[in-house]
Design a protein around this motif. Structure first.
Motif, PDB file in Angstrom:
ATOM      1  N   LYS A   2       0.786  -1.232   0.000  1.00  0.00           N
ATOM      2  CA  LYS A   2       0.000   0.000   0.000  1.00  0.00           C
ATOM      3  C   LYS A   2       0.821   1.287   0.000  1.00  0.00           C
ATOM      4  N   TYR A   3       2.112   1.217   0.342  1.00  0.00           N
ATOM      5  CA  TYR A   3       2.902   2.444   0.420  1.00  0.00           C
ATOM      6  C   TYR A   3       3.754   2.693  -0.829  1.00  0.00           C
ATOM      7  N   LEU A   4       3.619   1.849  -1.831  1.00  0.00           N
ATOM      8  CA  LEU A   4       4.365   2.045  -3.071  1.00  0.00           C
ATOM      9  C   LEU A   4       3.552   2.907  -4.043  1.00  0.00           C
ATOM     10  N   ASP A 248       4.446  -2.839   5.069  1.00  0.00           N
ATOM     11  CA  ASP A 248       3.073  -3.262   5.356  1.00  0.00           C
ATOM     12  C   ASP A 248       2.918  -3.931   6.718  1.00  0.00           C
ATOM     13  N   HIS A 249       4.024  -4.021   7.469  1.00  0.00           N
ATOM     14  CA  HIS A 249       3.988  -4.649   8.792  1.00  0.00           C
ATOM     15  C   HIS A 249       4.158  -3.546   9.840  1.00  0.00           C
ATOM     16  N   ASP A 250       3.042  -3.001  10.255  1.00  0.00           N
ATOM     17  CA  ASP A 250       3.061  -1.799  11.088  1.00  0.00           C
ATOM     18  C   ASP A 250       3.730  -1.975  12.444  1.00  0.00           C
ATOM     19  N   PHE A 251       3.888  -3.210  12.878  1.00  0.00           N
ATOM     20  CA  PHE A 251       4.532  -3.455  14.175  1.00  0.00           C
ATOM     21  C   PHE A 251       6.046  -3.278  14.115  1.00  0.00           C
ATOM     22  N   VAL A 252       6.611  -3.178  12.903  1.00  0.00           N
ATOM     23  CA  VAL A 252       8.038  -2.892  12.751  1.00  0.00           C
ATOM     24  C   VAL A 252       8.220  -1.377  12.736  1.00  0.00           C
ATOM     25  N   ASN A 253       8.945  -0.856  13.709  1.00  0.00           N
ATOM     26  CA  ASN A 253       9.195   0.584  13.799  1.00  0.00           C
ATOM     27  C   ASN A 253      10.283   0.995  12.823  1.00  0.00           C
ATOM     28  N   LEU A 254       9.943   1.882  11.905  1.00  0.00           N
ATOM     29  CA  LEU A 254      10.888   2.349  10.893  1.00  0.00           C
ATOM     30  C   LEU A 254      11.338   3.758  11.255  1.00  0.00           C
ATOM     31  N   ILE A 255      12.660   3.957  11.301  1.00  0.00           N
ATOM     32  CA  ILE A 255      13.213   5.238  11.723  1.00  0.00           C
ATOM     33  C   ILE A 255      14.167   5.765  10.659  1.00  0.00           C
ATOM     34  N   ALA A 256      13.892   6.967  10.174  1.00  0.00           N
ATOM     35  CA  ALA A 256      14.749   7.644   9.196  1.00  0.00           C
ATOM     36  C   ALA A 256      15.417   8.835   9.882  1.00  0.00           C
ATOM     37  N   VAL A 257      16.717   8.983   9.673  1.00  0.00           N
ATOM     38  CA  VAL A 257      17.476  10.029  10.355  1.00  0.00           C
ATOM     39  C   VAL A 257      18.006  11.035   9.346  1.00  0.00           C
ATOM     40  N   GLU A 258      17.509  12.264   9.449  1.00  0.00           N
ATOM     41  CA  GLU A 258      17.935  13.336   8.557  1.00  0.00           C
ATOM     42  C   GLU A 258      19.201  14.018   9.067  1.00  0.00           C
ATOM     43  N   ASN A 317       5.410  10.748   1.762  1.00  0.00           N
ATOM     44  CA  ASN A 317       4.133  10.110   2.055  1.00  0.00           C
ATOM     45  C   ASN A 317       4.200   9.282   3.334  1.00  0.00           C
ATOM     46  N   LEU A 318       5.314   8.569   3.527  1.00  0.00           N
ATOM     47  CA  LEU A 318       5.478   7.765   4.738  1.00  0.00           C
ATOM     48  C   LEU A 318       5.493   8.641   5.984  1.00  0.00           C
TER      49      LEU A 318
END
Length: 400
Positions: A2-4, A248-258, A317-318
């Motif tokens: 869904k996020y593509l 698509d697996h919302d229980f995995v925390n995704l972290i992006a560092v600017e 979007n994410l």
């Protein structure tokens, strides 16, 4: 997933192809053919063969006991720095160079900031007998001089960019201008930026990172899914690759560092999510650093690869959907994190990757949490910057 991107290259309200008329033919050619080509069994066989036998994939998933003891949880490093050429960038250049050859292109143009994408492009062009031209800002030529020498040794023509801030944004500008006037070329974009289909295409080629993480984690922990995945982010190629199969697996925390540069409350920053607004940059709708009149603002980061005023539309979007948590690290925090990895584990990370490492102090992890940090590149190119910091830090340690 869904996020593509959808069929028109939109991630909800971000993305698209905002391009001048003179680029319509090149972009439409890609839009019409790239999906069919890269999904073919012949392409996939060639792509995976080169990644395995030339690039050196799969890259290791290294458990860092020292980091785990210090910060808590079980901390793994995905070693993209061990790829041939020293970063994740070659995953994408192999894919796009193969695509270019199938499309009948013989000349490749590319932009680069930290030089890693430039080196990877020059490498795959040498491998596949393609002519290669790399645009790089004059400022970046100075701070990434070792990579400039590598590009030249590999047979690439390196074009210094003297306009604007003489950094990555300006290299992209000049590459696009050249492409407009030389339609016979293939523009090999290095990140998840640009007009559709580039953001999705780069993410597709980099998805090998998260594909491998799932398999490796199952072997090591008995589960395919970590609690956290951390990646640095500028345009967003290594972050897209690290997050791809976990989106698509919302229980995995995704972290992006600017890259915060001197701080998100200063004008010396490159944190597009934290300091930017919605607008069009290099062919797509996204978040970027701009003034009230829509003029792109200057950026600042000690890391040439993150010194860019925008972020890929996928990541915009994410952020808006709150699927990814965006943090930021200053130059000083990145240098300290890089120094720490060097001394703890004997690994010299790229300054880009050091921003991701800086987030370990900010993650509220529990004892059994599995945390993966994508080590997107090696730091040979940044050793002069590290050396200055070592000298400063050593003096500080002696006085405390």
């Amino acid at each position: 997933m869904k996020y593509l991107a959808d069929k028109n290259g939109y991630y909800d309200s971000f993305g698209g192809a905002f391009i001048p008329e003179m680029l319509q033919e090149q972009i439409i050619e890609l839009q019409n053919h790239y999906q069919k080509i890269i999904k073919s069994s012949e392409f996939q066989k060639s792509f995976k063969n080169i990644l395995k036998n030339y690039v050196g994939r799969p890259t290791p998933l290294f458990f860092s006991k020292k980091y785990s003891d210090k910060y808590g949880g079980k901390i793994y490093l995905k070693r993209e720095d061990l790829n041939h050429t020293g970063s994740h960038k070659i995953n994408n250049t192999v894919g796009q160079s193969l695509l270019a050859k199938i499309l009948g292109k013989k000349k490749i143009i590319a932009e680069t900031g930290a030089g890693q994408h430039g080196v990877a492009t020059a490498t795959t062009c040498a491998l596949m007998n393609l002519e290669c031209m790399i645009f790089i800002g004059e400022k970046d030529m100075e701070r990434q001089s070792s990579n400039v020498l590598r590009m030249k040794a590999l047979g690439a023509k390196v074009i210094p960019v003297l306009s604007g801030d003489k950094t990555l944004k300006d290299a992209v500008n000049e590459a696009i201008r050249f492409w407009i006037n030389h339609s016979e070329c293939y523009y090999l974009i290095g990140s998840t930026i640009g007009p559709h289909p580039y953001p999705q295409m780069v993410a597709d080629f980099q998805s090998i990172i998260s594909e491998e993480i799932k398999k490796q984690l199952e072997e090591k922990e008995g589960c395919k899914f970590p609690n956290y995945i951390v990646a640095c982010i500028g345009g967003g190629s290594n972050a897209a690759g690290s997050f791809y199969h976990f989106l698509d697996h919302d229980f995995v925390n995704l972290i992006a560092v600017e890259a915060a540069g001197l701080g998100v409350h200063t004008k010396k920053t490159a944190a597009s999510i934290h300091c930017g607004t919605k607008g069009v940059l290099h062919g797509s709708m996204t978040f970027l650093l701009q003034n009230k009149d829509g003029q792109v603002l200057p950026t600042y980061s000690i890391s040439a690869g993150l010194d860019y005023p925008g972020i890929g539309p996928m990541h915009a979007n994410l952020f808006l959907k709150k699927r990814v948590n965006f943090l930021h690290a200053t130059d000083e925090e990145a240098l300290q994190a890089g120094y720490e990895l060097i001394r703890l584990e004997g690994i010299i990370p790229a300054l880009e990757s050091a921003h991701a490492l800086a987030a370990l102090k900010k993650i509220p992890s529990k004892m059994n949490d599995v945390i993966i940090v994508n080590l997107s590149g090696r730091g040979d190119k940044d050793i002069n910057v590290y050396n200055k910091f070592f000298n400063k830090y050593s003096k500080y340690e002696q006085t405390t």
